[in-house]
Enzyme design. Structure first.
Site, PDB file in Angstrom:
ATOM      1  N   HIS A 176      55.256 -16.972  37.139  1.00 23.92           N
ATOM      2  CA  HIS A 176      55.917 -15.667  37.062  1.00 23.92           C
ATOM      3  C   HIS A 176      57.275 -15.651  37.758  1.00 23.92           C
ATOM      4  O   HIS A 176      58.005 -14.656  37.646  1.00 23.92           O
ATOM      5  CB  HIS A 176      55.042 -14.580  37.699  1.00 23.92           C
ATOM      6  CG  HIS A 176      53.723 -14.382  37.029  1.00 23.92           C
ATOM      7  ND1 HIS A 176      53.600 -14.113  35.680  1.00 23.92           N
ATOM      8  CD2 HIS A 176      52.452 -14.417  37.524  1.00 23.92           C
ATOM      9  CE1 HIS A 176      52.315 -13.988  35.372  1.00 23.92           C
ATOM     10  NE2 HIS A 176      51.599 -14.176  36.465  1.00 23.92           N
ATOM     11  N   HIS A 612      25.397 -44.297   1.082  1.00 24.34           N
ATOM     12  CA  HIS A 612      25.097 -44.001  -0.329  1.00 24.34           C
ATOM     13  C   HIS A 612      23.629 -44.272  -0.687  1.00 24.34           C
ATOM     14  O   HIS A 612      23.158 -43.811  -1.729  1.00 24.34           O
ATOM     15  CB  HIS A 612      25.959 -44.852  -1.259  1.00 24.34           C
ATOM     16  CG  HIS A 612      27.425 -44.541  -1.193  1.00 24.34           C
ATOM     17  ND1 HIS A 612      27.928 -43.285  -1.360  1.00 24.34           N
ATOM     18  CD2 HIS A 612      28.492 -45.360  -0.975  1.00 24.34           C
ATOM     19  CE1 HIS A 612      29.252 -43.324  -1.255  1.00 24.34           C
ATOM     20  NE2 HIS A 612      29.615 -44.563  -1.010  1.00 24.34           N
TER      21      HIS A 612
END
Length: 723
Positions: A176, A612
């Site tokens: 800040h 697969h």
């Protein structure tokens, strides 16, 4: 929709698609990759910097002031309790020089702060009323110099590669602190000074500053608002300006000016009580895609912990463990060069735990579990969509998401005038950005106390119980062995005897050779390979399929060829069955090692591949389904209840999908080339609308690509937006 398996796949009759890359470009890429160093610096350490004198800075007129010495001491003590400090490389603290401060602050302001060192208490108290939410102490100047100097040195050592990453546990905080004013507990802007120092002295061109403090780091935003070399990203509580610092420019439509347009990203949260799900959504949907596109050379985190559960200033619900996950995501950027700098956080218990878990993550420890993530709150979704709309013209990664309206940048600031029209996607619900501002910035004289929220004792007790419960349930135990690996050179005996085939033994040997060259193999625990049993194969495969593959060991070549021709894209030899058993067994060894806690993670370099293979037939170079078997093995033997299978093979893993299509315990995600069903395996159930069935509905996720030439950006997009 049920999986489709037995229908005849359609043949791709289109002519071969030529890659957008020519042979020369591909050869160049391969050569560059081959010479890339993967060794890393195994001796590179995590840096830690702090100074015990930082407890001296305290408020002289208000013993309950939130920014107190205990923030520092409790954070360090928690890190000591976890044994983290001794694992870090400790940097020597030092004050910032005047020249370094002048990178960010005016000389007159620096002299004003310097003068507080010799001022009496009355003068310090009066001076405090001239600045918003600050106090001055005789030690303020010296300790603010230390905070800035520590941040500069840590960031520099990380940027230059002396340290791999690090954390600055410091106070006072900095984000800040304005060019000419102290503000919000901050005197000098530690992060902004360090970033400017690195840009000026190391000539870095891309620094990402992530500010997760619950308050907007307006001073850091101002410092780089027109600078494209710094991407400032702030997530903060805003409530349409009602939350301190009550600024209009903390909203999402403040995006930078000039060359810096698009490099200031504000994510303003307009509701309290937001937590892990909202912060993770912001990281995944906005920050990480933009960060990858920006490709920072260094990441600096303004790490406030006032969005953590229990903090009276933030009133948010982020758990300490979530900060570990946020940190881990950022570590994937900038080659791991991340500098974390303490900002806010005022609930001592959640602050200290958050700091410790952040440092633990920087040291390479695995992130703790944070439990199930709820759907993000509607207000946060609104903010995310607003931010995407505001920044879509500047970041390609945000443009694929389908837009909602034309964006008129005339509204962003008085100094910017640019209208950008974006194609609308009618499949997306229209979202119209909204602007509301109710903030009233505080004015001088500023109050000395009573401006900060205070919790009742009953609320404090209840929150402390919740935090203690979170801490007690956070499992931080992990194996000392980081990574294990399993492979067996006998798998190279599986080969095609009729022709040169892409699934060849050299694939396995090339992997092992590269691991050895990169000195990675010797850093892993090598597991003894084994063959899977027929009982284990039966977890997925029918006994008739197993027996048929087993019989190939003694078949004549002509018989074996006939068996192979029954299946799609399969070759067999006398060693295929045993190689397949070794592949499955090696993957199961990894599962046992990791799930039992002997190693953190593991890799299996195996062939033949598996995804697969169906339960009753070989398919696509795959004989047995290694991964499906591993998942089923983990479910049955180790009694796991949630397994994620991520399949990034370019072909859809039909065998895995079919194995768990109705099982909610397995989330299967496949990213694959599909070409509208024209790419192997060419089943239509590889499309996105096949999502599982029964109790497994929603647990099958297909991401089918319908074109070629997709690269890093595309695959990062699917991982951040879906995976």
């Amino acid at each position: 929709m049920p999986p489709i398996k037995k229908t005849k796949p359609k043949r791709n009759k289109s002519r071969a698609i030529v890659s957008k890359f020519g042979a020369r470009e591909i050869d160049s890429f391969v050569n560059d990759f081959a010479t890339m160093s993967l060794k890393g610096n195994v001796d590179s350490k995590t840096g830690l910097v702090y100074d015990d004198r930082m407890v001296e800075h305290h408020c002289l007129f208000d013993p309950d002031y939130p920014e107190c010495p205990q923030r520092f001491s409790h954070s360090l003590e928690r890190c000591r309790n976890y044994g983290l400090i001794d694992r870090c490389h400790k940097l020597q603290s030092r004050p910032a020089t005047s020249d370094e401060l002048l990178l960010q602050h005016d000389s007159e302001y620096i002299e004003l702060v310097k003068g507080t060192s010799s001022a009496d208490d009355e003068h310090l108290t009066n001076l405090s009323t001239k600045f918003d939410a600050v106090y001055f102490h005789p030690a303020t100047y010296d300790l603010s110099l230390l905070s800035a100097g520590c941040t500069i040195d840590l960031a520099t050592d990380i940027a230059t590669g002396k340290l791999k990453n690090g954390m600055a546990i410091i106070r006072p905080p900095g984000h800040h602190a304005l060019k000419d004013k102290a503000c919000g507990y901050c005197y000098f802007n530690n992060v902004a000074i360090a970033a400017k120092h690195i840009i000026d002295n190391l000539k870095m061109q891309r620094i990402l500053i992530v500010d997760w403090d619950v308050h907007h780091g307006q001073a850091t935003q101002y410092a780089f608002y027109d600078d494209p070399r710094v991407l400032y990203f702030s997530i903060h509580r805003y409530e349409n300006g009602a939350m301190w610092p009550n600024l209009r420019e903390s909203n999402y439509d403040y995006i930078g000016i000039g060359k810096g347009m698009g490099f200031n990203v504000n994510v303003p949260l307009n509701k309290i009580g937001l937590g892990n799900s909202e912060y993770l959504a912001i990281f995944q949907q906005i920050l990480m895609p933009i960060a990858y596109e920006f490709s920072p050379e260094l990441v600096i985190v303004s790490a406030g912990y006032d969005a953590a559960i229990g903090c009276q200033e933030g009133e948010m619900e982020v758990t300490p463990a979530c900060y570990a996950h946020l940190t881990s995501m950022l570590m994937s950027l900038a080659n791991g060069k991340i500098c974390v700098v303490l900002e806010g956080g005022y609930c001592l218990k959640s602050l200290s735990e958050g700091v410790a878990l952040t440092l633990r993550t920087l040291l390479g420890d695995p992130c703790p579990l944070i439990g199930s993530i709820a759907e993000p709150d509607a207000s946060a979704v609104e903010t995310i969509l607003n931010v995407i709309n505001a920044h879509r013209p500047f970041w390609k990664c945000l443009q694929f998401q389908g837009t909602t309206q034309s964006v008129d940048l005339d509204i962003y600031s008085d100094t910017v005038s640019k209208k950008v029209d974006i194609l609308e996607d009618n499949d997306w619900p229209n979202h119209k950005t909204t602007f509301e501002y109710v903030g009233v910035p505080p004015e001088e004289p500023f109050p000395l106390s009573g401006f900060y929220p205070v919790q009742s004792e009953a609320v404090k007790v209840e929150l402390a119980k919740r935090i203690d419960e979170l801490i007690s349930k956070t499992d931080l135990l992990f194996p000392t062995q980081r990574t294990c690996i399993a492979y067996d050179k006998r798998m190279a005996l599986h080969r095609n005897l009729q022709e040169i085939h892409p699934e060849k033994p050299e694939r396995l040997m090339a992997i092992v050779t590269r691991l050895e060259e990169a000195e990675l193999l010797q850093r892993c625990k090598l597991l003894e390979s084994r063959m899977s049993t027929e009982e284990e194969l039966a977890l997925i495969h029918r006994k008739e399929h197993v027996q048929e593959m087993k019989d190939t060991e003694t078949m004549k070549p002509r018989e074996m060829l006939k068996v192979a021709e029954k299946f799609r894209s399969i070759f067999l030899c006398h060693d295929s069955y045993r190689s397949s058993l070794l592949a499955v067994g090696s993957v199961l060894q990894i599962v046992d090692e990791v799930v039992s806690g002997r190693s953190q993670n593991g890799a299996a370099a195996v062939r033949p591949p598996g995804h697969h293979a169906e339960n009753d037939e070989a398919c696509g170079f795959c004989i047995f389904n290694n991964v499906a078997l591993a998942a089923k093995y983990a479910l049955d033997k180790h009694e796991l209840q949630r397994i994620l299978i991520l399949d990034w093979d370019v072909h859809h893993g039909n065998g895995i999908q079919n194995s768990f299509y109705d099982d909610p315990r397995v989330l299967y995600i496949s990213i694959h080339r599909y070409n509208n069903g024209g790419f192997f395996p060419s089943w239509k159930n590889a499309n996105y609308n096949y999502v599982g069935k029964g109790r497994g509905e929603g647990f099958n996720v297909n991401i089918p690509w319908n074109t070629v030439g997709l690269g890093d950006a595309d695959h990062l997009a699917d991982r951040k937006s879906v995976v």
